[in-house]
Design a protein around this motif. Sequence first.
Motif, PDB file in Angstrom:
ATOM      1  N   ILE A  56      30.351  28.101  49.003  1.00 40.91           N
ATOM      2  CA  ILE A  56      30.099  29.350  49.738  1.00 40.91           C
ATOM      3  C   ILE A  56      31.238  30.324  49.482  1.00 40.91           C
ATOM      4  N   VAL A  57      32.445  29.802  49.652  1.00 42.76           N
ATOM      5  CA  VAL A  57      33.586  30.699  49.488  1.00 42.76           C
ATOM      6  C   VAL A  57      33.660  31.215  48.054  1.00 42.76           C
ATOM      7  N   ASN A  58      33.467  30.282  47.113  1.00 45.90           N
ATOM      8  CA  ASN A  58      33.541  30.714  45.712  1.00 45.90           C
ATOM      9  C   ASN A  58      32.451  31.716  45.391  1.00 45.90           C
ATOM     10  N   ALA A  59      31.263  31.480  45.992  1.00 50.12           N
ATOM     11  CA  ALA A  59      30.151  32.403  45.724  1.00 50.12           C
ATOM     12  C   ALA A  59      30.517  33.796  46.212  1.00 50.12           C
ATOM     13  N   LEU A  60      31.132  33.840  47.398  1.00 45.91           N
ATOM     14  CA  LEU A  60      31.544  35.164  47.885  1.00 45.91           C
ATOM     15  C   LEU A  60      32.494  35.805  46.897  1.00 45.91           C
ATOM     16  N   GLY A  61      33.402  34.979  46.401  1.00 45.42           N
ATOM     17  CA  GLY A  61      34.372  35.514  45.445  1.00 45.42           C
ATOM     18  C   GLY A  61      33.670  36.031  44.199  1.00 45.42           C
ATOM     19  N   SER A  62      32.812  35.201  43.656  1.00 37.66           N
ATOM     20  CA  SER A  62      32.120  35.623  42.438  1.00 37.66           C
ATOM     21  C   SER A  62      31.315  36.872  42.715  1.00 37.66           C
ATOM     22  N   PHE A  63      30.714  36.887  43.903  1.00 38.84           N
ATOM     23  CA  PHE A  63      29.872  38.025  44.278  1.00 38.84           C
ATOM     24  C   PHE A  63      30.708  39.304  44.243  1.00 38.84           C
ATOM     25  N   ILE A  64      31.863  39.219  44.857  1.00 40.22           N
ATOM     26  CA  ILE A  64      32.715  40.418  44.895  1.00 40.22           C
ATOM     27  C   ILE A  64      33.130  40.815  43.482  1.00 40.22           C
ATOM     28  N   GLN A  65      33.514  39.799  42.692  1.00 43.83           N
ATOM     29  CA  GLN A  65      33.904  40.137  41.310  1.00 43.83           C
ATOM     30  C   GLN A  65      32.742  40.767  40.573  1.00 43.83           C
ATOM     31  N   SER A  66      31.534  40.195  40.782  1.00 43.61           N
ATOM     32  CA  SER A  66      30.385  40.710  40.021  1.00 43.61           C
ATOM     33  C   SER A  66      30.123  42.156  40.390  1.00 43.61           C
ATOM     34  N   LEU A  67      30.405  42.509  41.662  1.00 42.36           N
ATOM     35  CA  LEU A  67      30.143  43.892  42.067  1.00 42.36           C
ATOM     36  C   LEU A  67      31.042  44.847  41.276  1.00 42.36           C
ATOM     37  N   PHE A  68      32.257  44.355  40.962  1.00 40.35           N
ATOM     38  CA  PHE A  68      33.138  45.229  40.179  1.00 40.35           C
ATOM     39  C   PHE A  68      32.775  45.207  38.706  1.00 40.35           C
ATOM     40  N   ILE A  69      32.397  44.013  38.263  1.00 41.86           N
ATOM     41  CA  ILE A  69      32.238  43.878  36.812  1.00 41.86           C
ATOM     42  C   ILE A  69      30.905  44.452  36.347  1.00 41.86           C
ATOM     43  N   THR A  70      29.821  44.141  37.097  1.00 42.70           N
ATOM     44  CA  THR A  70      28.510  44.718  36.703  1.00 42.70           C
ATOM     45  C   THR A  70      28.072  45.625  37.823  1.00 42.70           C
TER      46      THR A  70
END
Length: 1707
Positions: free
Chosen positions: A391-405
Amino acid sequence: MRKMSTSSPEAVKKLLENMQSDLRSLSLDCRKKFPPVKEAAESGIVKVKTIAARNTDILAALKENSSEVVQPLLMGCGTKEPKIAQLCLSAIQRLMSHEVVSEGAAGNIINMLWQLMENGLEELKLLQTVLVLLTTNTVVHDDVLAKAIVLCFRLHFTKDNITNNTAAATVRQVVTVVFERMDAEDEQHKNDDSHPPAVQGNSNRRTVSTLRPCAKDAYMLFQDLCQLVNADAPYWLVGMTEMTRTFGLELLESVLNDFPRVFLQHQEFSFLLKERVCPLVIKLFSPNIKFRQGTNTPSSPTPVEKPYFPICMRLLRVVSVLIKHFYSLLVTECEIFLSLLVKFLDGDKPQWLRAVAVECIHRLCVQPQLLRSFCQSYDMKPHSTKVFRDIVNALGSFIQSLFITPSSGNNAISNTQTGTSGGGGPSAAQNGAGMSTTVGLTPQPAFEYRGTWIPILNTSVQGTSKAAYLELLDKVEPPTIPDGYAMSVAFGCLLDLVRGITAMIEAELDSEEIASQSGLAKKTAEAQPSEQQEKLAASEKGAVSRAVWEEMVGACWCGLLAALSLLLDASTDETASENILKAEMTMASLCGKLSLVTPRDAFITAICKASLPPHYALTVLNSSGGFHKTYSIQGQSVQMISPSSDSHQQVVAVGQPLTSQHQGTVMLTAKNIQCMRTLLNLAHCHGSVLGTSWQLVLATLQHLVWILGLKPASGGALKPGRSVEGPSTVLTTAVMSDLPVISNILSRLFESSQYLDDVSLHHLINALCSLSTEAMDMAFWNNKEPSLFAVAKLLETGLVNMHRIEILWRPLTGHLLEVCQHPNARMREMGAEAVTALIKAGLSFKHDPPLSQNQRLQLLLLNPLKELSNIVHPDIRQKQLECVLQILQNEGDSLGPGWPLVLGVIEAIRNDQGESLIRTAFQCLQLVVTDFLPTMPSTCLQIVVDVAGSFGLQNQELNISLTSIGLLWNISDYFFQRGETIEKELNKEEALLQKQAEEKGVPLNRPFHPAPPFDCLWLCLYSKLGELCVDPRPAVRKSGGQTLFSTVGAHGTLLQHATWHTVLWKVLFPLLGRVRESSTTADKEKIESGGGNILIHHSRDTAEKQWAETWVLTLAGVARIFNTRRYLLQSLGDFSKAWDVLLDHIQSAALSKNSEVSLAALKSCQEILQIVTPVKECDKPEGLSGVNMPVFVGPLIPPGPPKVLSRTDSLGDRLGRYNGTEVNAAADEIEDSALWWAAWNTWYKIGSESTKPPTTCDKLFFIPSQPFLTALVQIFPALYQHIKSGFSMEDLKKLGVILHGAVSVPISSDASPFILPSYTEAVLTSLQEAVLIALDVLQKAICVGPEDMQIMYPAIFDQLLSFVEFSCKAPTYGKLETKNIANAKFNQAEWVALNYVPFAEKSLEVVVDLYQKTACHKAVVNEKVLQKVIKTLRIPLNLKYACPSETTWKMAVSSLLKVLSIGLPVARQHASSRKFDTMWPELANTFEDFLFTKSTPPDNLSIQEFEKNENIDVEVVQLISTDILPYANFIPKEFVGQIMTMLNKGSIHSQSTSFTEAEIDIRMREEFSKVCFETLLQFSFSNKVTTPQEGYISRMALSVLLKRSQDVLHRYIEDERLSGRCPLPRQRVTEIVFVLKAISTLMDSLKKTKPENVDTNTWSQVIALYPTLVECITCTSSEVCSALKEALVPFKDFLQPPIAKVQNGES
């Protein structure tokens, strides 16, 4: 439940009235159309009245009869007439509300309502009625209930919107009612024992027989709801026509949410959850899972169903509830749900789905307990999905993805327009480094990263999840998600997640701590076994929970850190940054509390990196550990975000980087400063859990402080200071105002270290130390200004932790000491500043217990001070010594056991350390000696002595050396005054040490051990002074020597008797030895004047001469001690050995080639010899009183300061003491004589060596000086008094050699003017005087001595006579050339011979005196002394006018006369023994040599002088005539013959032929000739002639004389006649005059002689002269005439009448 309001009498009465009126109305309304109804209504009225009249409990009665009562109303409804139906329904409702409806009646009512519903009548009223019926009581059950519910459902699906909505609300309410009833039922049966049996998992789902009625209804209802949602036929809700999934899901959600207890308490319900709800949800989720945005591949056999927002959103709501309430039941199912949720965040899912999923996750994130359960159930189980982590990692990836794509359709470009219109978009941000160009508008908070700009929306209050899209129950189409919404929610999730977890874990941690503390308290009170078990259980529980906490943190930290770091970097909003930083800080703190080092360090690193400028080269952050590499999140590799340089931030400071490579300047942004404050906050509030990460924190702070240009001030606080090099730090006003605050926080941070526990404190200190080590390494290689942050903070930390300084002192000071050794001056200066400040603070701090009782701590505090001594840098030593000075001034009185350490520091100065250091150290020492000797332990006094000594020995500053010697004198005075107390203390300490040594079995080790401790103290002082006496510098040696001998003299009485042994052998003799060695090896080179302005006296201008002074001083000092302490020293066993050593030293000094030393050696010798052994009155030899020797001679004070001898016993005391104690006086005498003989031997060696003449004419040969020789000879008389009893002839010879040698030594020309009298004065030099005194002493001693001593007389005569010879022949000194003083110009001759005449003459006097006394001594007779005297006198007499001084021969004559006057009678006395036989010829020769000398008188001799001299000759002849000739018969004939011949020669032949005529009358010794002649005649005519031979000789002589006279006269007459007028030569005149005088003398003699003694022949010859004489009358010379007159006058006696011849007896 009956409410009071409905059952009160008034209410009942009203009810009855209302019922009646309702029925009446009904009957009225139906009167026309529906008569049956009217009738029924009327009978109802009657019925009601009857009930009311008959029963007391009216309501109960009504209920019983409710079917009948309700009947008319139901009939009314059946008319389908709206007005009537309304009336009836209202009345029914009133009955219901009073709960007077029975089960049967209720069923009837429901059926009637169903009909109405089917007919579509009064739909709202129907719903209302159903609701009232179900809510007011529980009479409706089972199928009736089902029918009622179905009725509501069906109304929900009508065409009328209002009806639909109302029905929906009713349905919801009804469903709730059903479950509430069950709740109430459970509550009622709570205390029943009869629990329904457990439901088997595989039991038929229709089996509900075990449930109670209400529960059964609820079960049936819930089961059918599931059926309906799943699009299956219901089991119980018969008659349902249609149903929507959305509504079904909403109902399910509300039941699950509102009544979790039901499901958790009843297994039947739990079973439904598991078997029905979960599969249903999973099934409904499938389209959402399968869907991939943009990947609708045609290859798939069936087209993928698109996710449907309303269903999806409701499903997520259901899932939220399931997870929230039934997690414990549905562990496996929840795992699936959560995994789905995580999947929904994927980038390929629709935006709305991701947003909703994030909202859903947010709901979970605000429930930390729930998260904890996830962790326990999944992450901690083996082979299970790590759900929480995902869950925590998904949030992290989610936030990164918002910046990256960027989100599709909402990419950055479209953003820009919206952003700009908002006044804070990227364009505004890019404008001017993040400062909004639009004045008055604050930029919208947003994240910006690599061109992607995402605004931050305020989505929810922290700690709650307010979901926007999960609440959109009325929307069918997916909404458009505003920009930044998902990001903001995800951001909120992270923050809430952190907040929740940390709050929960910390609360539990705290409660656990409290519990453990109270447990401990209990345990201490009384430990019961049960309690122990409880405790064990508690600790196990604690371990379990700790494992969970650790797992939770372990699972989430990577993801959190990745996301938060990225957000922090992207954040452009201060509040957002603050929240992120707070989260990172809380996590760091939590990890710290749980001792999870890696995550803790990772979070701290993140904050640290964010504090520093981008790409800042800080090794500690880039190289420590692996947590900044990449983390795997959900299988994808996610790179940890490094701060990007293009964050648009306001630059607030520009400064120098603190790195070894030169990087130019770096910029700090406002965010950097914000991070820095967080870092400070973290360290301040959570310092106790930072552990090793202190290093990270402090390293970062150090760099920031450096960039901001804060520099350490006193006490370690940092103050804004200008940078020393490079472009100055540029700070905006914003930061300028912040700096004092930051500086203050920094200081507070270190102040707060006093609240850290010991371990954390150690971590802090270790971190500071390693930081400092780095700074040192950096400063080592380049000359930039070093960073002093770490050192300053070490100081600050130490200062605030004084109360527990012990635990951190060693690492702290150990490191600071390393800093002090650094080559960079600024760095080591700060190190020294810190160490000394800490030591001073430590000593002045009020410790508990105080330092005076805690010696260990005090020594610990002082130790670094000592360690500083090992550092060579002078600036450090300066600081150290200044610190010592301050310590002494402030804490000096309380140092106690710290003294050795402090003194050690003062002593640690070295010569290479420069004057100022030594001066400071010396100030400290002076302070110690003047103020603190009484306060320090006596055991330290020895150290003080050593320290003072070492200052004396340092060679940098002469004045200090000299002053320190003064200090040693003061110290010795202190010892003297406080002797008793010091001794007591030392003895106490000694006993203690002795005991310890015995316990350890080792000997006690201290210097001078066997001596008592107080004496050892003195010995240390003496030996230190002894070392100073051999210092290379003369002034120090002099001062040291004077002080040493003064202290020994003044305070030596305090020493124990035995200790003197040590003083001699360990201090004084070694000192003498060293001085002797140094003096003999000293350099003879001339020392140039020091410094140009100091002139060195010529007597000190070589090292050798300077050492000579030292040798003099030392020897004199030792001798003085021997003198003043003789009685004490003698009682020590080896005095004679010491005496020998001392004599040896005196000897080597006396024989040294330095006149100053050698003379002083003799003075010392004099001093030790002037001690007279105490002699008892009765034992005195009789002779002693005759020799005037004092009993005690005062010591000669050698050069040196006059010192008062404080406590020498008076002589009388000593004599008394010795006489009293020492019985064996004779033995003492013997020992004493041995000492004196040793002294004699030494004296002899010195004398013989020093007076031995040189064998070669070597320039360098050393010739002893006159004062030396004088002193040497002067020693003898005193020495002789002690050795005379054994003084032998052999010794006398030795003495003679020395005296002779001494007198022979010449004087150096430069000294002669001072020693020699002018030539004309006849004065003895002191040496000559001394020699004579020595002989005099001897002679007097012989005189009073025993017989056997008197054989020494001749030797003394020999000695004296040898001196007499000096008058004519000065002694030679080897082959040395000397010039006579008379013709020596002082500057030409190097050596000048003395004028020996006075000495020789004085010696001669002595000889005469002595001979007068001793002429008759056997030895004098036997040894032919007289002959020797004559022989000696013959030399000057022979020389006569050739003598160097005319006094000599005159004195020789007078002496000869005196000696002969005594000696001749002795000689005659011993004539028979022939002892004088050899003397006579010697005497004859002497007369001959003197009377007829070969030397001519000097030209300038006056007539008077000549006459005086002639008189002397006459005296000799007279002696012959009176003392020799009359005794001719006792005298050898040859001698008499020689005398006669001589007289003969003198009588006429005496005149010389060499005089010029003018002088003849003067030079003729007429008187002498006359006397000779007279004597000759007298002897010739005397009747003493013993033999004919003698008479013959004289007669022969006489006839010859007469014949010669005759001839002379004849010749003269002849010549005169011939010469005529011309006078004859002068000598002829003289000759004739002599002849005439001789004749007149002869005539006189003949007259005096008895006639019978004269030969007739002689007469006839005399008379025969007369005619010749007469012939001379014609002579012209007046001289001749007067002589002739004298010659003729005596002839008158011949003029007498002739006597008639008697012939034959007749006349």
